[in-house]
Design a protein around this motif. Sequence first.
Motif, PDB file in Angstrom:
ATOM      1  N   LEU A  72       0.862  -1.182   0.000  1.00  0.00           N
ATOM      2  CA  LEU A  72       0.000   0.000   0.000  1.00  0.00           C
ATOM      3  C   LEU A  72       0.895   1.228   0.000  1.00  0.00           C
ATOM      4  O   LEU A  72       2.116   1.082  -0.009  1.00  0.00           O
ATOM      5  CB  LEU A  72      -0.987  -0.005   1.173  1.00  0.00           C
ATOM      6  CG  LEU A  72      -0.587   0.519   2.545  1.00  0.00           C
ATOM      7  CD1 LEU A  72      -1.796   0.535   3.450  1.00  0.00           C
ATOM      8  CD2 LEU A  72       0.467  -0.327   3.158  1.00  0.00           C
ATOM      9  N   SER A  73       0.304   2.418  -0.011  1.00  0.00           N
ATOM     10  CA  SER A  73       1.140   3.615  -0.102  1.00  0.00           C
ATOM     11  C   SER A  73       1.997   3.723   1.158  1.00  0.00           C
ATOM     12  O   SER A  73       1.605   3.270   2.225  1.00  0.00           O
ATOM     13  CB  SER A  73       0.247   4.851  -0.215  1.00  0.00           C
ATOM     14  OG  SER A  73      -0.439   5.044   1.003  1.00  0.00           O
ATOM     15  N   PRO A  74       3.198   4.321   1.027  1.00  0.00           N
ATOM     16  CA  PRO A  74       4.053   4.484   2.204  1.00  0.00           C
ATOM     17  C   PRO A  74       3.330   5.254   3.324  1.00  0.00           C
ATOM     18  O   PRO A  74       3.546   4.968   4.497  1.00  0.00           O
ATOM     19  CB  PRO A  74       5.238   5.289   1.677  1.00  0.00           C
ATOM     20  CG  PRO A  74       5.256   5.061   0.208  1.00  0.00           C
ATOM     21  CD  PRO A  74       3.848   4.811  -0.207  1.00  0.00           C
ATOM     22  N   GLU A  75       2.458   6.185   2.952  1.00  0.00           N
ATOM     23  CA  GLU A  75       1.712   6.939   3.965  1.00  0.00           C
ATOM     24  C   GLU A  75       0.774   6.008   4.730  1.00  0.00           C
ATOM     25  O   GLU A  75       0.679   6.058   5.952  1.00  0.00           O
ATOM     26  CB  GLU A  75       0.890   8.071   3.317  1.00  0.00           C
ATOM     27  CG  GLU A  75       1.710   9.203   2.724  1.00  0.00           C
ATOM     28  CD  GLU A  75       2.299   8.863   1.346  1.00  0.00           C
ATOM     29  OE1 GLU A  75       1.923   7.808   0.794  1.00  0.00           O
ATOM     30  OE2 GLU A  75       3.130   9.631   0.837  1.00  0.00           O
ATOM     31  N   GLY A  76       0.084   5.156   3.972  1.00  0.00           N
ATOM     32  CA  GLY A  76      -0.835   4.204   4.597  1.00  0.00           C
ATOM     33  C   GLY A  76      -0.094   3.215   5.485  1.00  0.00           C
ATOM     34  O   GLY A  76      -0.521   2.904   6.592  1.00  0.00           O
ATOM     35  N   PHE A  77       1.047   2.768   4.979  1.00  0.00           N
ATOM     36  CA  PHE A  77       1.886   1.821   5.713  1.00  0.00           C
ATOM     37  C   PHE A  77       2.304   2.425   7.060  1.00  0.00           C
ATOM     38  O   PHE A  77       2.162   1.805   8.108  1.00  0.00           O
ATOM     39  CB  PHE A  77       3.119   1.519   4.862  1.00  0.00           C
ATOM     40  CG  PHE A  77       4.048   0.490   5.419  1.00  0.00           C
ATOM     41  CD1 PHE A  77       3.887  -0.843   5.072  1.00  0.00           C
ATOM     42  CD2 PHE A  77       5.085   0.840   6.254  1.00  0.00           C
ATOM     43  CE1 PHE A  77       4.767  -1.810   5.554  1.00  0.00           C
ATOM     44  CE2 PHE A  77       5.970  -0.107   6.743  1.00  0.00           C
ATOM     45  CZ  PHE A  77       5.803  -1.443   6.389  1.00  0.00           C
TER      46      PHE A  77
END
Lengths: 298, 320
Positions: free
Chosen positions: B217-222
Amino acid sequence: MSSDILEKRKTKFTRMRMLRDRDAAQGKPKVTGQEADPRIAHLEDLFVICPECGESFLKEEVRKNYYTCPHCKHLYTMPVEKRLRSIADDGSIRVFASNLEAVNPLHFPGYEEKIAQQREKSGQAEAIYSAVCKIDGRDVAVVIMNSKFLMGSMGILVGEYVTRACEYAGMHKIPLVIFTASGGARMQEGMLSLMQMAKTSAAIEKFKRAGGLYIVVYTHPTTGGVSASFAGLGDITLAEPGALVGFAGPRVIEQTIGEKLPEGFQKAEYLEEHGFVDQVVERERLREVLSRILKLHA
Amino acid sequence: MIEELDRKIDEMEATLAGMQSAQPEEKILRFQLKRDRDELLAACRELTPADKVYLARHIRRPRIDDYTKALFTEFFEQKGDRLGKEDPSIFGGIALFEGTPVTIIGHRKGHDLNENIKLQFGMPGPEGYRKALRLMKQAEKFHRPVILFIDTPGAYPGLEAEEFGQSQAIAENLAAMSMLQVPVLAIITGEGNSGGALAIGVANRVCMLENAVYSILSPEGFASILWHDASKSKEACNIMKLTAQDLKPLGVIDEILPEPPGGAHRNPQAVYETIRGCVREFLKSTKNKSGKEMARARAKKIRRMDAAWIRIDKAAGEDK
């Protein structure tokens, strides 16, 4: 224990919990460990307060009631072995694929420790459990996911359990039942977790095309990569009452659309209404319903 | 680092373009521009994963419609899922690649903000995935190879998408793609995030542009899932193993396609030529293979991808 004493203790427990909650609400420090009131600690072993309706019950009573609140039908997480025993014929259970081990493919910092910790805490080797058993005399492969183990997240091993169960069921021409519960793909295994979506879906598809019967039972919560792979592919799809099922979690959706979601959104009953579930089935009826479905496909 | 340089060069280029050639500042500016470009090129030799995320998401990065125009002829766009909806964030159709009919499917991102809003930033709903599946099934019927272009922040997390079965749509694509009896090539051109990318990414051969990223998933979501703090996305990038260089040894992708220095948007023509070569080679290598063979090879590839990381504990014994 006579019912009279029991009632008294229950009242006492409820009152003490109320006092403690009031203290907590007033911001008084929470008393724990040695200093905790031994009387309430003892009672806490015995009783449980329903998070939904606030009534207290003997833990034993809740356990016997398929981990369902006798008053408001709130569902507690059911331990995997208990769940299996609740649907299988006595003495018919054989555990399956328990000899698999995974490594830390991305060398993710602290992952091995985390797994060890979760194993200690839950007494389970992974977020999944698979077995072969009989339901009313009919052989069936059963896979049960455990939302209490790292959120039931799907890593390589979880995918492998599902895939092997498919292959086993296909080889022995028996139906496959999967109880799903997952927060999604396992972060610590990165892209290899995501690839489990492809692996499990491929295995299920192969099994189904060869004529296998695949039954999914959604339990709370089934989201992310699991809901969007093998959990979404059942020939028959059942759901436990109130189970949350969806691709994106409610919090993420609310952030995206900037408004509150309607009551009951993504819950089992909502899915039934929107055409994604054959039936919502209570725990006490599940064995009977599964048995009937198996009979209809015999 | 890369982000600053890249933006600075863009600004200078814009100023230069607006200048009259006789102005005295022009010479200085040209000189600075050359110096900064050289610096960018030097910096590009050592990109961090976060730099790659920046490049992969660059607004001027070539999109699927650019690739379609550059690589294929006689393109015929196909729309709609035939269940009542059309999703513009999935782009697809039939075209000729050097004379061979192929089906093209991919995520569509916009070239500017307005277009992106219309395309939901390349985040498909279930109708998009169902359209993709319809096109793939048709490709199978007419024995056309399928070329997939992956570039998405993920599947759209909205109320309607959930209501119409986002999970179901993705699951069905994964299942069907594992059995598709035609050659399938996937090229990750920008960012490939989560099930939303994989839902059109199960292929015989998976290629990835050098600065593209492919992740769970996106690094932000991670960062927000693991540390409850989306601002730690840079740290997330470093441990997620989302670059092409990380994924090739893991077996998730088969080939890394080189990009021009500074990223694909600095010289799209070079990227088109690279991808042209990649598609040509794939079509040539699969030309004499039957559909069944392609499906079997794909299924085997998916089944064995992670085998190296599973140990069978002999002590625990077999339990059949």
